[in-house]
Scaffold this active site. Structure first.
Site, PDB file in Angstrom:
ATOM      1  N   ASP A 126       0.794  -1.236   0.000  1.00  0.00           N
ATOM      2  CA  ASP A 126       0.000   0.000   0.000  1.00  0.00           C
ATOM      3  C   ASP A 126       0.826   1.285   0.000  1.00  0.00           C
ATOM      4  OD1 ASP A 126      -2.712  -0.813  -0.210  1.00  0.00           O
ATOM      5  OD2 ASP A 126      -2.536  -1.704   1.776  1.00  0.00           O
ATOM      6  N   ASP A 185      -6.437  -4.984  -5.220  1.00  0.00           N
ATOM      7  CA  ASP A 185      -6.201  -3.599  -4.772  1.00  0.00           C
ATOM      8  C   ASP A 185      -4.807  -3.083  -5.161  1.00  0.00           C
ATOM      9  OD1 ASP A 185      -7.625  -5.461  -3.119  1.00  0.00           O
ATOM     10  OD2 ASP A 185      -7.890  -3.964  -1.550  1.00  0.00           O
TER      11      ASP A 185
END
Ligand SMILES: *[C@@H]1O[C@H](CO)[C@@H](O)[C@H](O)[C@H]1NC(C)=O
Ligand SMILES: *[C@@H]1O[C@H](CO)[C@@H](O)[C@H](O)[C@H]1NC(C)=O
Ligand SMILES: *[C@@H]1O[C@H](CO)[C@@H](O)[C@H](O)[C@H]1NC(C)=O
Ligand SMILES: *[C@@H]1O[C@H](CO)[C@@H](O)[C@H](O)[C@H]1NC(C)=O
Ligand SMILES: *[C@@H]1O[C@H](CO)[C@@H](O)[C@H](O)[C@H]1NC(C)=O
Length: 404
Positions: A126, A185
């Site tokens: 992330d 993601d």
């Protein structure tokens, strides 16, 4: 042409391919509400010291704050930068309420708590989300050394997670190092590698991003354009060992936020590369997302979650992420009809999510987010859902589809 016709059909709309398009459906006026700057400033003023960042709200709309070492920490500091952008688009007026703060200063100040994460953090793939406010900063001041250094450091952390045998960056760490997990993601974090490659001249970073996208395209996307959430690879052979879910309803279901990340992530990779495989994939993901919204217009947290017991929770963030992704996709459609179809769909998503989830009495802009249903974290506001709501609004303003 076939894709355009299919899209027109799936939207079941008044869209025709004739040269007199029907009048556009207006975006919801809430996108311009003065409550947006009011709430963002109030949240900024309530940030704890030492800083923690909002991630989701309680089911009564109160922000819950988390240590900066959380995957969502970049979204709140990036939000004032979006309001700064909005001032450049609209000016500050009594009606839009934007004049209550110097948003650039707010964004810069809110970003400082992220800087220490460049030395290392626990957020796996992330890094791109953590870098968001620094990418915004460089758009304003390309010489800001703090932002440059942070971007290069986050990109290095992400690049170090690349495995050339698998052809992807590892999303999550696992106790079994051979078990290499990649989630859909992760597509959203590839832009960081492109930004860092431009800053440093290191083209390996671009190659890693491209490889990751190619591998995801091959293994995460089903025949019908839907997506698996998690693909597990053997780190030594690169072979797929499992296709499953983490946050969705079942291993074979389609988690709607993941589907939204796929639309946005592949559209963005097309923007960065011009590779039409990515464009085609973004279109396929978009078609699945739009085709499978129930008649009530509420995007469920997972497309395959049972309707009973009702109400099946929505995920408002899936709608705002998908809307922003569709507006990006629309930009790259060269025919008027396809551009309009994606734009109208984005506006439709924003209208419907506003009707469901715009919540003046909550600290977040929107309610009805589902953070993680298997963990029973639902019926919340989400910092990313709100961020993309504002970003989509800015895009509509910039394209003159929403009047300041
Ligand atoms: C540079 O960017 C950082 C991080 O976004 C910010 O905190 C700082 O105020 C900026 N500095 C200048 C001189 O603009
Ligand atoms: C380019 O980036 C990759 C990934 O971080 C790194 O391994 C490599 O050493 C870098 N190359 C140069 C010339 O800095
Ligand atoms: C570790 O992961 C690999 C690949 O998923 C798997 O084949 C192996 O059985 C796992 N080892 C253990 C001890 O679970
Ligand atoms: C919005 O909701 C209406 C039902 O109220 C539905 O007909 C329409 O298809 C929805 N639009 C989108 C883009 O989901
Ligand atoms: C939306 O949120 C409200 C308030 O939290 C809740 O009562 C309602 O069931 C939710 N609807 C959906 C479809 O998630």
């Amino acid at each position: 042409m076939r894709a355009i016709t299919a899209l027109a059909l799936l939207l079941n709309s008044t869209l025709s391919l004739s040269d007199t398009p029907p009048p556009p459906t207006p975006p919801p006026p809430e996108l311009l509400s003065p409550l947006i700057p009011t709430k963002i400033l109030a949240t900024f003023k309530s940030l704890p010291n030492p800083v923690k960042y909002p991630q989701w709200t309680s089911t009564t709309g109160i922000w819950q704050f988390f240590d900066p070492d959380s995957w969502t920490s970049g979204f709140f500091p990036a939000t004032p930068y979006e309001l700064n952008k909005r001032i450049t688009l609209c000016g500050a007026t009594p009606a839009n309420g934007l004049g209550i703060a110097d948003w650039l200063s707010v964004g810069r100040s809110a970003s400082t708590g992220l800087i220490k994460l460049q030395a290392g953090n626990g957020q796996g793939h992330d890094q791109g989300f953590l870098a968001f406010p620094f990418v915004e900063e460089l758009a304003i001041n390309p010489n800001n050394a703090t932002a440059k250094t942070a971007i290069l450091a986050f990109a290095k952390i992400l690049a170090a997670r690349y495995n050339p045998v698998v052809g992807a960056t590892r999303s999550w760490d696992t106790s079994n190092a051979t078990n290499f997990q990649v989630i859909i993601d992760n597509m959203m974090n590839l832009e960081l590698l492109y930004v860092a490659a431009d800053l440093s001249g290191n083209s390996t970073l671009r190659t890693i991003a491209d490889k990751h996208a190619d591998t995801t395209l091959k293994n995460h996307i089903r025949e019908d354009g839907s997506t698996w959430h998690v693909i597990e690879y053997d780190a030594n052979t690169g072979l797929v060992t499992k296709k499953r879910t983490a946050q969705g309803y079942s291993d074979s279901s389609t988690w709607s936020r993941g589907q939204a990340w796929a639309i946005y992530g592949f559209a963005n990779m097309f923007r960065l590369t011009g590779n039409t495989n990515y464009l085609t994939t973004a279109r396929r993901a978009a078609k699945y997302f739009l085709d499978n919204i129930p008649a009530d217009g509420i995007v469920p947290w997972d497309y395959n979650a049972p309707l009973i017991p009702a109400p099946r929770p929505a995920d408002s963030s899936a709608s705002t992420i998908a809307a922003t992704g569709l507006l990006l996709l629309a930009k790259y459609e060269t025919t008027l009809a396809a551009n309009k179809a994606y734009t109208d769909a984005a506006i439709g998503l924003l209208r419907n999510v506003t009707r469901l989830a715009w919540n003046p009495s909550w600290q977040s802009l929107l309610s009805n987010g589902t953070v993680n249903l298997p963990a029973n974290n639902k019926l919340t506001g989400t910092v990313y859902g709100d961020y993309y709501y504002i970003k989509a609004g800015n895009e509509l303003i910039a394209r003159d589809l929403l009047k300041c």
